[in-house]
Design an enzyme around this catalytic site. Structure first.
Site, PDB file in Angstrom:
ATOM      1  N   LYS A  81       5.090   4.260  -1.186  1.00 50.94           N
ATOM      2  CA  LYS A  81       5.251   5.544  -1.881  1.00 50.94           C
ATOM      3  C   LYS A  81       6.536   6.257  -1.467  1.00 50.94           C
ATOM      4  CE  LYS A  81       0.294   6.208  -2.588  1.00 50.94           C
ATOM      5  NZ  LYS A  81      -0.949   6.843  -2.125  1.00 50.94           N
ATOM      6  N   GLY A  90       0.820  -1.201   0.000  1.00 51.38           N
ATOM      7  CA  GLY A  90       0.000   0.000   0.000  1.00 51.38           C
ATOM      8  C   GLY A  90       0.855   1.253   0.000  1.00 51.38           C
ATOM      9  N   SER A  91       0.358   2.300   0.605  1.00 52.51           N
ATOM     10  CA  SER A  91       0.984   3.618   0.476  1.00 52.51           C
ATOM     11  C   SER A  91       2.324   3.762   1.180  1.00 52.51           C
ATOM     12  CB  SER A  91       0.023   4.697   0.992  1.00 52.51           C
ATOM     13  OG  SER A  91      -1.117   4.772   0.158  1.00 52.51           O
ATOM     14  N   THR A  92       2.694   2.826   2.067  1.00 53.81           N
ATOM     15  CA  THR A  92       4.030   2.908   2.657  1.00 53.81           C
ATOM     16  C   THR A  92       5.102   2.823   1.568  1.00 53.81           C
ATOM     17  OG1 THR A  92       3.993   0.517   3.061  1.00 53.81           O
ATOM     18  CG2 THR A  92       3.366   1.949   4.895  1.00 53.81           C
TER      19      THR A  92
END
Length: 636
Positions: free
Chosen positions: A295, A291-293
């Protein structure tokens, strides 16, 4: 003539026989005179029965030398079947004390062998059982020294430590990884018996002392581990997830400071748990979409390639981006509007990261994802590490390129994320993570083998790493990581909310929520990653569920690491209905009727007109909900 030849042959044979006989007598005399002691030793070996005396397995210690696993001397039961006069009586007596099946014991003690262990019921018995057996004075039944593996902190670091089996051999975790190093050489008590199994008192008993295994010292800090265990237990109690994990690393060396898997187990009684619990060390085994980690990896790569100025260049988030006919939406309906690229990271804008991936191009994106270590094992010195799953470059379309940029479509392990994040904030160096500090002598604790940090490669520059430290602190101050904001400490990080793939489609109700962080951002001393799988909570966001858990850990860890508070951390951006934290004023010396501050409840103690003391003291920070201050009154 023939008769004379026969007599001659007989004489030759006779003299040859006499010669051979003389040679045999000479050899026997020589051996008896010059090798008497050797012959006696070999004879005694044939008469002796060996009773194994277990050595002490090496201990497992934390970085400060605190024992996490060690051997406790114990007692086991061994029999000499030839000496047992009434096997049925012995089986009956032992079955009562050992709570064992009498028929099975009878079969064991009547085997045609010289010595026989009673196991598993007769292994590692209690002191009370040993005293009961000894008081019976049963012929042919012996109590021998054995060793019991003991884990003093029970569930603490369970999946990392692993456990040993009935013969004290490592079966899981570090016990398995370092079994050859930890294992001690057994000794023996040699007792002479005759052919009928009777004790030969003419000769002395022989004792061979057992050895000790080497100690294994870890990089684990028990204080940090305890803090993490406490907060993860609270998380499990509050949200009842399927599983949860936490991992802490020193970003400047690769040393593992703490590692937690939930649910866990007690290695002292591992047989009471399902194998799925004790065989899965989640921080190195579990593989899932980050997920967004993720990014943070994409953003650091783009900064390294000079694709934008994060403070000046902008991106218009209208709520979605179209990629190969697929609509990739922003989590915020209508999008975030015009943003700087720093705000793209703060707001975790998926469309913004689609734009970043386009600017990078497939070749560069794939190069940096692999340079940061994804798609391959980190090489941590623990068994059971997974490598995650990464697309083959030739199979990636524009859509896969876009989704990988914001952490979807690939599978990673927590140890990969923490290792990559460490490189992002430590100046750009990717280290091999490790949990074993040294192999030590069991008596003197002198270091025999020392593990040193291992550099894999330089991934990004110091300049890019500096920018990322600021950007990640800004995410905590102004973006989705605000739940981890801690007054006086520069904490940086990135939240993640990843949909779980179930039966080939993404679930709309089950998520893996996570928070990947480090502190202090001007000189990072610790990277902390926390993830929780399918918590029972209506609000499924990493910033809401997990970031406060990280904050609770940092509240105790940072003072323990002697990290001093700072006045120059980024101010927290308040979003309605948030209000500013309340900092307690100084009231000492003031009159009672001058003691006032919004959001604080005062309790007055004592008589007098002036304030002579206050608790808590000036500068203490309360959250927006306020707090209570005790005011002690007296004469000025």
């Amino acid at each position: 003539m023939l008769r004379q030849k026969v007599k001659q042959r007989i004489r030759i044979i006779f003299f040859c026989a006499i010669g051979i006989f003389i040679c045999i007598l000479t050899k026997l005399g020589y051996e008896q005179i010059f090798h008497h002691s050797d012959i006696m030793e070999k004879a005694k070996e044939l008469w002796e029965r060996d009773f194994t005396v277990a050595g002490l397995r090496g201990s497992i210690l934390d970085k400060n030398g605190e024992p996490l696993a060690y051997d406790v001397p114990s007692t086991s039961v061994m029999v000499v079947p030839a000496q047992i006069e009434d096997a049925k009586l012995v089986a009956s007596k032992l079955s009562e004390i050992l709570d064992a099946d009498e028929n099975k014991l009878y079969e064991t003690i009547t085997k045609k062998v010289s010595t026989q262990k009673i196991q598993p019921e007769g292994r590692l018995i209690s002191d009370k059982q040993a005293q009961q057996i000894e008081s019976l004075n049963l012929n042919g039944v012996y109590l021998v020294q054995d060793s019991l593996r003991y884990y003093p902190n029970n569930n603490f670091l369970a999946q990392v430590l692993g456990f040993t089996g009935i013969d004290n051999q490592g079966l899981a975790g570090l016990e398995l990884q370092y079994n050859d190093i930890l294992t001690a050489q057994s000794g023996a008590l040699k007792i002479p018996f005759d052919a009928k199994g009777h004790h030969v008192t003419l000769y002395k008993e022989n004792y061979e002392a057992p050895g000790r295994g080497m100690n294994v010292q870890l990089t684990i800090d028990s204080t940090i581990q305890s803090i993490m265990e406490r907060e993860m237990n609270n998380l499990m109690e509050r949200y009842h997830p399927e599983s949860a994990l936490a991992l802490a690393m020193n970003p400047n060396t690769g040393e593992i400071l703490g590692m937690v898997s939930k649910p866990d187990f007690d290695p002292n009684n591992y047989e009471d748990y399902d194998s799925d619990v004790y065989n899965r060390n989640l921080p190195i085994w579990k593989s899932f979409e980050p997920g967004s980690t993720f990014k943070s990896v994409t953003f650091a790569s783009a900064l390294e390639l000079n694709l934008f100025d994060m403070m000046k260049d902008t991106y218009m988030d209208v709520g979605y981006e179209m990629v190969n006919g697929a609509r990739i939406k922003s989590w915020k309906a209508g999008g975030h509007g015009l943003q700087t690229f720093l705000q793209v990271l703060e707001n975790s804008s998926n469309p913004g990261f689609v734009e970043i991936s386009r600017r990078m191009g497939l070749d560069a994106e794939y190069e940096y994802v692999t340079k940061f270590g994804f798609g391959s094992k980190t090489g941590i010195d623990l068994p059971g590490e997974s490598s995650g799953i990464m697309f083959k470059k030739e199979n990636m379309t524009e859509l896969e390129q876009a989704t990988v940029a914001f952490g979807q479509g690939l599978s990673v392990t927590p140890i990969q994320l923490v290792t990559a994040f460490s490189a992002i904030i430590n100046g750009g160096t990717l280290y091999t993570p490790y949990i074993t500090s040294s192999i030590n002598d069991p008596v003197t604790n002198e270091i025999i083998v020392k593990q040193n940090p291992t550099v894999k490669r330089k991934v990004i520059s110091e300049s890019t790493s500096n920018q990322m430290r600021y950007a990640l602190e800004s995410v905590v101050a102004n973006g989705g990581g605000k739940g981890a904001y801690l007054e006086g400490y520069k904490i940086g990080g990135k939240t993640g909310t990843a949909q779980k793939a179930e039966n080939g489609v993404y679930s709309t109700s089950n998520y893996i929520l996570s928070f990947l962080s480090a502190a202090p951002m001007d000189d990072p001393q610790i990277v902390l990653y926390i993830a929780v799988d399918s918590p029972e909570n209506d609000i499924q966001y990493g910033g809401t569920v997990v970031a406060p858990v990280a904050k609770a850990c940092y509240e105790d860890i940072l003072p323990y690491l002697k990290v001093e508070k700072t006045d120059d951390q980024l101010e927290k951006k308040l979003v309605w209905p948030e209000t500013e934290n309340i900092k307690v004023q100084n009231f000492v010396g003031k009159k009672k009727d001058e003691v006032q501050q919004a959001g604080i409840t005062f309790t007055f103690v004592g008589e007098g007109e002036y304030v002579i003391q206050q608790l808590p003291t000036e500068g203490t920070v309360f959250t927006q909900e306020g707090g209570e201050v005790w005011i002690y009154l007296g004469d000025k």
